[in-house]
Structure formats: structure tokens, C-alpha cells
Design a protein around this motif. Structure first.
Motif, mmCIF file in Angstrom:
data_model
loop_
_atom_site.group_PDB
_atom_site.id
_atom_site.type_symbol
_atom_site.label_atom_id
_atom_site.label_comp_id
_atom_site.label_asym_id
_atom_site.label_seq_id
_atom_site.Cartn_x
_atom_site.Cartn_y
_atom_site.Cartn_z
ATOM 1 N N PRO A 277 -4.709 -8.625 3.814
ATOM 2 C CA PRO A 277 -5.927 -8.069 3.220
ATOM 3 C C PRO A 277 -5.660 -7.660 1.770
ATOM 4 N N PRO A 278 -6.687 -7.723 0.916
ATOM 5 C CA PRO A 278 -6.491 -7.465 -0.512
ATOM 6 C C PRO A 278 -5.718 -6.206 -0.882
ATOM 7 N N PRO A 279 -5.914 -5.055 -0.301
ATOM 8 C CA PRO A 279 -5.081 -3.947 -0.785
ATOM 9 C C PRO A 279 -3.601 -4.134 -0.432
ATOM 10 N N LEU A 280 -3.337 -4.738 0.722
ATOM 11 C CA LEU A 280 -1.948 -4.881 1.160
ATOM 12 C C LEU A 280 -1.202 -5.977 0.402
ATOM 13 N N VAL B 106 10.664 -11.284 5.238
ATOM 14 C CA VAL B 106 11.066 -9.951 4.773
ATOM 15 C C VAL B 106 10.166 -9.562 3.609
ATOM 16 N N LEU B 107 9.512 -8.405 3.758
ATOM 17 C CA LEU B 107 8.605 -7.885 2.738
ATOM 18 C C LEU B 107 9.102 -6.544 2.233
ATOM 19 N N TYR B 108 8.764 -6.234 0.991
ATOM 20 C CA TYR B 108 9.022 -4.914 0.430
ATOM 21 C C TYR B 108 7.680 -4.263 0.128
ATOM 22 N N ALA B 109 7.439 -3.104 0.768
ATOM 23 C CA ALA B 109 6.209 -2.356 0.550
ATOM 24 C C ALA B 109 6.455 -1.264 -0.481
ATOM 25 N N ASN B 110 5.392 -0.898 -1.199
ATOM 26 C CA ASN B 110 5.518 0.122 -2.243
ATOM 27 C C ASN B 110 5.732 1.522 -1.699
ATOM 28 N N ASN B 111 5.287 1.783 -0.475
ATOM 29 C CA ASN B 111 5.478 3.115 0.109
ATOM 30 C C ASN B 111 5.422 3.032 1.626
ATOM 31 N N GLY B 112 5.726 4.145 2.281
ATOM 32 C CA GLY B 112 5.784 4.171 3.738
ATOM 33 C C GLY B 112 4.451 3.936 4.407
ATOM 34 N N ALA B 113 3.386 4.425 3.820
ATOM 35 C CA ALA B 113 2.060 4.233 4.413
ATOM 36 C C ALA B 113 1.679 2.756 4.431
ATOM 37 N N ILE B 114 1.968 2.061 3.350
ATOM 38 C CA ILE B 114 1.681 0.619 3.284
ATOM 39 C C ILE B 114 2.542 -0.122 4.300
ATOM 40 N N ALA B 115 3.803 0.257 4.402
ATOM 41 C CA ALA B 115 4.701 -0.383 5.369
ATOM 42 C C ALA B 115 4.183 -0.192 6.793
ATOM 43 N N ALA B 116 3.700 1.016 7.108
ATOM 44 C CA ALA B 116 3.175 1.284 8.452
ATOM 45 C C ALA B 116 1.948 0.418 8.723
ATOM 46 N N LYS B 117 1.071 0.271 7.741
ATOM 47 C CA LYS B 117 -0.131 -0.549 7.918
ATOM 48 C C LYS B 117 0.240 -2.015 8.109
ATOM 49 N N GLN C 288 1.469 -2.526 11.542
ATOM 50 C CA GLN C 288 0.354 -2.488 12.487
ATOM 51 C C GLN C 288 -0.384 -3.828 12.516
ATOM 52 N N LEU C 289 -0.539 -4.447 11.364
ATOM 53 C CA LEU C 289 -1.270 -5.715 11.271
ATOM 54 C C LEU C 289 -0.369 -6.940 11.386
ATOM 55 N N ALA C 290 0.909 -6.749 11.551
ATOM 56 C CA ALA C 290 1.872 -7.857 11.564
ATOM 57 C C ALA C 290 1.544 -8.956 12.572
ATOM 58 N N PRO C 291 1.173 -8.629 13.814
ATOM 59 C CA PRO C 291 0.877 -9.723 14.753
ATOM 60 C C PRO C 291 -0.249 -10.638 14.273
ATOM 61 N N THR C 292 -1.291 -10.065 13.728
ATOM 62 C CA THR C 292 -2.411 -10.860 13.224
ATOM 63 C C THR C 292 -1.977 -11.739 12.061
ATOM 64 N N MET C 293 -1.234 -11.153 11.138
ATOM 65 C CA MET C 293 -0.802 -11.918 9.962
ATOM 66 C C MET C 293 0.236 -12.970 10.343
ATOM 67 N N GLN D 266 9.388 -8.418 8.851
ATOM 68 C CA GLN D 266 10.163 -7.189 8.666
ATOM 69 C C GLN D 266 9.716 -6.551 7.355
ATOM 70 N N VAL D 267 9.402 -5.258 7.432
ATOM 71 C CA VAL D 267 8.920 -4.552 6.240
ATOM 72 C C VAL D 267 9.930 -3.484 5.847
ATOM 73 N N ARG D 268 10.305 -3.506 4.598
ATOM 74 C CA ARG D 268 11.190 -2.483 4.036
ATOM 75 C C ARG D 268 10.419 -1.760 2.938
ATOM 76 N N VAL D 269 10.798 -0.519 2.716
ATOM 77 C CA VAL D 269 10.125 0.259 1.685
ATOM 78 C C VAL D 269 10.985 0.268 0.432
ATOM 79 N N GLN D 270 10.374 -0.086 -0.680
ATOM 80 C CA GLN D 270 11.036 -0.037 -1.971
ATOM 81 C C GLN D 270 10.042 0.581 -2.951
ATOM 82 N N VAL D 271 10.272 1.834 -3.243
ATOM 83 C CA VAL D 271 9.353 2.558 -4.103
ATOM 84 C C VAL D 271 9.568 2.155 -5.554
ATOM 85 N N ASN D 272 8.485 1.797 -6.199
ATOM 86 C CA ASN D 272 8.518 1.482 -7.621
ATOM 87 C C ASN D 272 7.875 2.651 -8.352
#
Length: 143
Positions: free
Chosen positions: A38-41, A56-67, A70-75, A90-96
Motif C-alpha cells: 500500500p502507498p504509505p508502506l 528482506v525489507l528495512y522499515a523506517n520504524n517499528g510501527a511500519i515493521a509491525a504493519k 501484519q500484511l505480509a501474507p497478502t503481499m 522478513q522485516v528489519r527496522v533501520q531508523v533513518n
């Protein structure tokens, strides 16, 4: 320098050729991710690579990683329908950290009453560094 000449450098050594190939695979994976997320993610996650069929993905923060988790099976299903051999995400958090905000440079203007008061003060003062500083300031503000 043309693109063809630049591409010849990537193939100059085996190491550069392997690196260029990996970069291209990540670029293609990022394009697929941008299509299924989805566009925000899709703006808040970047593809790191594909390791043993795990995206393997890097999310900007923990909330994004959790989302994303949650949506991983669909994607994951969407990625498989696109023809990618992905078995998990697999989602890892890497804060920028955000770039520091630059404060705007203050532009102060003296009113006419303020200018008159400073001019009168400068005239009453004896010749001194303070009087010279006031006179320079008045000159700058009258231009």
C-alpha cells in the motif's frame, strides 16, 4: 560519458559485475514491492535483497515493521502471482534520522522611530567603539 561506457566499467572485474547484478536484482525487487505494498508502506520500506527465497525489507520504524508483518501474507501472495519465488517476508527496522531543520535567517527591520532613537543616541555619545558600531548599523539599515 555515455551509458554504454559506464556499463563497461561494471563488467571490468568479476567483483564489479557481481555487484552490478545484485544492484539490478534489488532494483527490480523494489519495483515489485512498490507495486504490491500500500502507498504509505511502500515509501517507508526499502528492499534489501532476496536471501534463500526470503524477501528482506528495512522499515523506517517499528510501527511500519509491525504493519508490514501484519500484511505480509497478502503481499506474499501478490508477489508470487507476479512470478517471484518468495516464501517469506522478513522485516528489519533501520531508523533513518530526519535531516536537521535549518532555521530561517532572521531579517530584522528597524522602524522609523527606532532608527530615530538610535541616531539620537549615537549623536549624544562621545567618539567610542559603541558610537562607531551604532553609526555602522544605521548606515546598513538606511540602504
Amino acid at each position: 560519458m555515455s551509458a554504454r561506457k559506464l556499463q563497461s566499467y561494471f563488467g571490468a572485474t568479476a567483483t564489479l559485475a557481481a555487484l552490478a547484478g545484485q544492484a539490478e536484482r534489488v532494483r527490480v525487487l523494489q519495483q515489485h514491492w512498490d507495486q504490491v505494498a500500500p502507498p504509505p508502506l511502500n515509501l517507508m520500506c526499502k528492499v534489501s535483497g532476496l536471501q534463500d527465497h526470503i524477501l528482506v525489507l528495512y522499515a523506517n520504524n517499528g510501527a511500519i515493521a509491525a504493519k508490514v508483518r501484519q500484511l505480509a501474507p497478502t503481499m506474499l501472495d501478490k508477489l508470487k502471482k507476479m512470478g517471484l519465488e518468495v516464501t517469506a517476508i522478513q522485516v528489519r527496522v533501520q531508523v533513518n534520522p530526519p535531516a536537521p531543520e535549518r532555521k530561517p535567517v532572521k531579517s530584522l527591520q528597524l522602524g522609523s522611530a527606532g532608527m530615530d532613537s538610535l541616531r539620537q543616541l549615537a549623536e549624544r555619545l562621545e567618539v567610542s567603539p559603541l558610537r562607531q558600531a551604532l553609526e555602522r548599523m544605521l548606515e546598513r539599515h538606511t540602504k
